[in-house]
Design an enzyme around this catalytic site. Structure first.
Site, short mmCIF file in Angstrom:
data_model
loop_
_atom_site.label_atom_id
_atom_site.label_comp_id
_atom_site.label_asym_id
_atom_site.label_seq_id
_atom_site.Cartn_x
_atom_site.Cartn_y
_atom_site.Cartn_z
N SER A 159 0.81 -1.24 -0.15
CA SER A 159 0.06 0.00 0.07
C SER A 159 0.83 1.32 0.02
O SER A 159 2.03 1.14 0.51
CB SER A 159 -0.91 -0.08 1.23
OG SER A 159 -1.42 1.18 1.54
N TYR A 185 0.32 0.12 10.73
CA TYR A 185 -0.24 -0.37 9.36
C TYR A 185 1.03 -0.03 8.36
O TYR A 185 1.31 -0.95 7.61
CB TYR A 185 -1.32 0.42 8.89
CG TYR A 185 -1.69 0.21 7.59
CD1 TYR A 185 -2.29 -1.18 7.12
CD2 TYR A 185 -1.79 0.84 6.37
CE1 TYR A 185 -2.77 -1.55 5.96
CE2 TYR A 185 -2.30 0.59 5.19
CZ TYR A 185 -2.69 -0.82 4.87
OH TYR A 185 -3.22 -0.98 3.71
#
Length: 329
Positions: A159, A185
């Site tokens: 990501s 994350y």
């Protein structure tokens, strides 16, 4: 030699769909395993690969839910939980025992922005454990089958969130530093990229190449379940009426567009003999030479490219060693 981190000029773009990527490809005789293959981008990836002729296996923590979600798509479903090492070993052992070659391993499962610090049974931070360590263990256990394919690809779905944090090697589980959802994350997504760099370097001599990617921001995947509507609106992902904003130029994509880059990484002849690179918008991404110190979600979606620390070969080797230590390989 690792492929250069610069665009190929693939002829595709941000609005390309997964169906368009495989148009004209015949994947008959090839086998793919797709984690997270019963929701969002993983489900679309499984559907498209199967439609192109591949045998597709979807490991699932919730087999009943997977069967319901994949009804009408001719894929195989097996039990596996990325937070349970014994479950990963059992799934991999069963596949190896079948004597099948594995041509594509698409690591698409993920959790994002878990609001409170959460640990698994081993004490490992949940995002790092799920997004990286579970997939590391799975790929390592499946290496014999990947090598047997005489040309395999491991696709690590990362990501642009990798820009939030490098891997903090001396405290990956937030034992001595403050936890925030995006630091956790970001670290796990950087680990996804470094894992592809390290795996590609180690396995390319055996015909196994690895790539990583950013798919885009896709509201319908369920990945953002911990985010509020206000947060998503502020980021420009939802409009004021709460409806998804579609703008592929800013990474705001449909599910079909979002799955395109991982399907391209898994199947495209354009990538034959290549690996160790991070991709986005159905091409190899450029290197982002400057990263803002403070970056909100909207900023992250406007900027393109990979941060240098995420493709650093020394960091990749250090992550490999840390992962082996944590998993007792």
């Amino acid at each position: 030699m690792t492929t250069q981190q610069k665009p190929l000029g693939s002829g595709f773009g941000a609005a390309t769909t997964a169906d368009e990527v495989v148009a004209g490809l015949d994947l008959s005789g090839q086998t793919a395993i797709v984690t997270g293959g019963y929701s969002g981008l993983g489900r679309e990836t499984a559907r498209v690969l199967r439609a192109a002729g591949a045998r597709v296996i979807v490991p699932a923590r919730d087999v009943r839910r997977a069967r319901d979600a994949l009804a009408g798509i001719d894929v195989e479903i097996a039990s596996m939980d990325l937070l349970d090492p014994a479950s990963i070993d059992a799934f991999a052992a069963s596949f190896i025992e079948s004597a099948s070659a594995l041509h594509m391993l698409v690591n698409s499962a993920a959790i994002m922005a878990v609001p409170e610090l959460t640990r698994d049974a081993r004490g490992y931070e949940a995002q790092f454990a799920t997004n990286h360590l579970g997939h590391f263990q799975l790929a390592r256990r499946l290496l014999p089958a990947l090598r047997n394919a005489d040309g395999a690809r491991v696709v690590s779905v990362s990501s642009i969130g990798h820009r939030y944090s490098p891997v903090v090697f001396d405290d990956p589980h937030f034992e001595r530093r403050a936890y925030t959802p995006w630091l956790g994350y970001g670290q796990s997504k950087t680990a996804n990229i470094l894992f592809a760099v390290a795996l590609d370097q180690r396995e390319k001599a055996h015909g196994v190449r690895a790539l990583s990617l950013h798919p885009g921001a896709i509201v319908e995947t369920g990945l953002g379940k911990y985010l509020t509507q206000e947060q998503l609106t502020a980021a420009g992902v939802l409009d004021e009426q709460g409806k998804p904003v579609r703008d592929p130029s800013r990474q705001l994509k449909t599910v079909g567009q979002g799955a395109a880059t991982q399907v391209w990484c898994a199947t495209s002849p354009q990538l034959d003999g290549m690996g160790g690179v991070y991709c986005e918008n159905v091409d190899i991404a450029p290197v982002m030479m400057e990263r803002p110190d403070e970056m909100d979600m909207a900023d992250a979606m406007r900027l393109k490219g990979v941060v240098p620390y995420a493709i650093d070969p020394e960091c990749a080797d250090e992550l490999w060693r840390l992962s082996e230590q944590l998993l007792q390989f």
